[in-house]
Design a protein around this motif. Structure first.
Motif, mmCIF file in Angstrom:
data_model
loop_
_atom_site.group_PDB
_atom_site.id
_atom_site.type_symbol
_atom_site.label_atom_id
_atom_site.label_comp_id
_atom_site.label_asym_id
_atom_site.label_seq_id
_atom_site.Cartn_x
_atom_site.Cartn_y
_atom_site.Cartn_z
ATOM 1 N N GLN A 4 10.747 63.595 43.323
ATOM 2 C CA GLN A 4 10.403 64.290 44.249
ATOM 3 C C GLN A 4 11.653 64.991 45.019
ATOM 4 O O GLN A 4 12.761 64.402 45.087
ATOM 5 N N PRO A 5 11.615 66.374 45.475
ATOM 6 C CA PRO A 5 12.870 66.628 46.300
ATOM 7 C C PRO A 5 13.113 66.001 47.534
ATOM 8 O O PRO A 5 11.904 65.632 48.032
ATOM 9 N N HIS A 6 14.489 65.876 47.835
ATOM 10 C CA HIS A 6 14.463 65.160 49.274
ATOM 11 C C HIS A 6 14.159 66.035 50.332
ATOM 12 O O HIS A 6 13.851 65.266 51.290
ATOM 13 N N GLU A 7 13.959 67.280 50.249
ATOM 14 C CA GLU A 7 13.634 68.063 51.432
ATOM 15 C C GLU A 7 13.390 69.573 50.703
ATOM 16 O O GLU A 7 13.794 69.751 49.773
ATOM 17 N N ARG A 8 12.561 70.132 51.471
ATOM 18 C CA ARG A 8 12.000 71.416 51.031
ATOM 19 C C ARG A 8 12.637 72.576 51.785
ATOM 20 O O ARG A 8 12.059 72.884 52.833
ATOM 21 N N SER A 9 13.713 73.311 51.224
ATOM 22 C CA SER A 9 14.468 74.127 52.305
ATOM 23 C C SER A 9 13.531 75.522 51.974
ATOM 24 O O SER A 9 13.840 76.651 52.747
ATOM 25 N N SER A 24 18.157 72.916 55.731
ATOM 26 C CA SER A 24 18.548 71.957 54.826
ATOM 27 C C SER A 24 19.498 70.914 55.343
ATOM 28 O O SER A 24 19.746 69.618 54.855
ATOM 29 N N PHE A 25 19.762 71.354 56.611
ATOM 30 C CA PHE A 25 20.746 70.224 57.331
ATOM 31 C C PHE A 25 19.778 69.810 58.458
ATOM 32 O O PHE A 25 20.271 68.798 59.265
ATOM 33 N N ALA A 27 17.850 67.292 58.218
ATOM 34 C CA ALA A 27 17.810 65.898 58.373
ATOM 35 C C ALA A 27 19.040 65.127 58.491
ATOM 36 O O ALA A 27 19.391 63.997 58.549
#
Lengths: 313, 313
Positions: A4-9, A24-25, A27
């Motif tokens: 899974q992607p760590h975050e979805r920008s 993207s920043f 978190a």
């Protein structure tokens, strides 16, 4: 998908590029770092869009930054020099050192404070060669914003010689530590040392920053000055300059370091008794530079230690 | 005064710092360079003021930039990597390559296009080791925005192996030129080559850019892709990616390179005859990537050659 992607920008879109990158920043655990990067991204993207920077122009920018990095070593800091000629160093110093109308104004540290100044006794000369320029006596007193002396304040000074060179620029030719000195103020906060009248000089122009100045028709000269860095326990460290009132380039200093309050006359002085007492030839020049520092306050911010190199896993 | 200042930018004042510095560039002979620097200074100073950057934070910024420069060498370009993770590379590429709804979208070049790809014949494999991953056939055709073929277009491709490494990252271990190839399209603009299915991989994290990603909680992964650079006389060079539709990280690519139009299925294909004809094991995967380029127009801007190193006097 196995991961899974760590975050979805979100997908990149030109119109909302800064928002996508800033997200993207989101978190980042450190709020200050997140704020700095969000602002940096927003302004950088705005710059690129405003001028319509082309890929080839940006490739040249990358080459310029790379060359600047490659010119940095133990005795040369080309990125500080770049920051200086863009006025960023001066701006940061000014924001970081509000005077409140009381303190001595701060200026840029510059790229030559790279070696420890040799400890010297009050009254000593920092001119080890005896041929660096016109003899000069510098006196002053370090006080706080209430006018109280700062006993034992450390007064670190450094300057170029009459040819415009710091010792680190001419290793083997100029003795290490020449025209540098670390003095300890007396119980009344007073300091005094002998040196030579500083002369204006060009910043180094044999690197990419020099190429930038030439490409834009700017001269490279700094108005004549002596660097000072004042420190003491419980006191906010002050980095500043003392400028010679008769120097050219006071109005067009290459690194935007000049502030009116830091310009002082280096007065021609004909006083045989004082010259003899202070170990100077007569006549000599004399400049007095009273320095006001600020006691540290709880609100003073320091570094958070970002980017301290990679984590070794 | 014995010398006159070359220009008078005025004394530095925090409130009008950007104006003072911009004025120092007023005499720059090249109008484009002046515009770029004026905008750069304005946005940089606005950033510093907006966040109230401290001197210690800026000193860390200088250290970060210096370390980034020191990590740049013949096979590593940490400044491009920094530009990539801040979305600047993607933004510049997008601005520089408007698609007008017709052209193939451009993406970042990335830091690994550092060596010449070996010339190969159409249909050749770029996997010199025969063990880099799952066999795959890539086909495509280069046309212009009117649909006309671009005969003899140069199709430069490069990709990482199944371990996520480019040849230049493992000298001596991976043969030079492995998973790189320079193909010449046929008279119809068509190209074909054999390779392996690309896999997602992390950008290098052992430098300052990796430290930045860790400090901000970002992952370092790029969605799986093959790099393409298409060039031909009279055609605007296109740098882009082909993304695998089943790759993770399509929504959070570390360098913001993903554009929806560049995602293609790498279709599992069971076709013994075709496999034999193309020199592939059966089954294999097949992806078709039609590429549309733009004919050069008189208005296309190129580099002006700023900052080409210092003038030797």
């Amino acid at each position: 998908m196995t991961e899974q992607p760590h975050e979805r920008s979100g997908a990149f879109e030109t119109d909302r590029s800064a928002e996508v990158v800033a997200a993207s920043f989101a978190a980042a655990p450190d709020e200050r770092l997140r704020d700095i990067l969000t602002s940096l991204v927003r302004h950088t993207h705005a710059f690129v869009k405003e001028v319509g920077l082309t890929a080839e122009e940006w490739a040249e920018g990358i080459r310029f930054l790379t060359e600047t990095g490659h010119r940095c070593d133990a005795t040369r800091q080309e990125f500080i020099l770049l920051s200086d000629v863009l006025g960023v160093s001066s701006l940061v110093e000014s924001l970081d050192n509000p005077t409140d109308g009381h303190c001595t104004e701060a200026t840029v540290e510059g790229p030559f404070h790279l070696v420890d100044s040799p400890a010297r006794a009050l009254g000593d000369t920092i001119d080890e060669t005896g041929r660096s320029g016109e003899p000069c006596l510098v006196t002053g007193r370090v006080t706080d914003t209430d006018g109280a002396p700062v006993p034992g304040a450390r007064v670190d000074v450094w300057q170029a010689d009459a040819d415009g060179h710091y010792d680190v620029q001419r290793p083997g030719e100029i003795p290490d530590g020449n025209l540098r000195g670390l003095f300890t103020a007396d119980a009344d906060g007073a300091f005094r040392f002998r040196t030579v009248v500083p002369r204006h000089y060009p910043i180094p122009t044999d690197g990419p920053v020099g190429a930038l100045l030439r490409a834009t028709g700017r001269h490279a000269n700094r108005a004549a000055h002596i660097h000072f860095q004042i420190s003491a326990p419980g006191v906010r460290t002050l980095t500043t300059h003392l400028f010679a009132a008769d120097s050219p380039y006071l109005d067009s200093d290459a690194v935007f370091g000049v502030k009116a309050s830091l310009i002082r006359p280096f007065a021609p002085t004909d006083d045989p008794a004082r010259a003899a007492a202070d170990g100077l030839p007569n006549p000599f020049r004399h400049v007095d530079f009273p320095i006001t520092v600020r006691r540290l306050q709880p609100a003073d911010r320091g570094s958070r230690g970002y980017f301290r190199g990679p984590r070794r896993s």
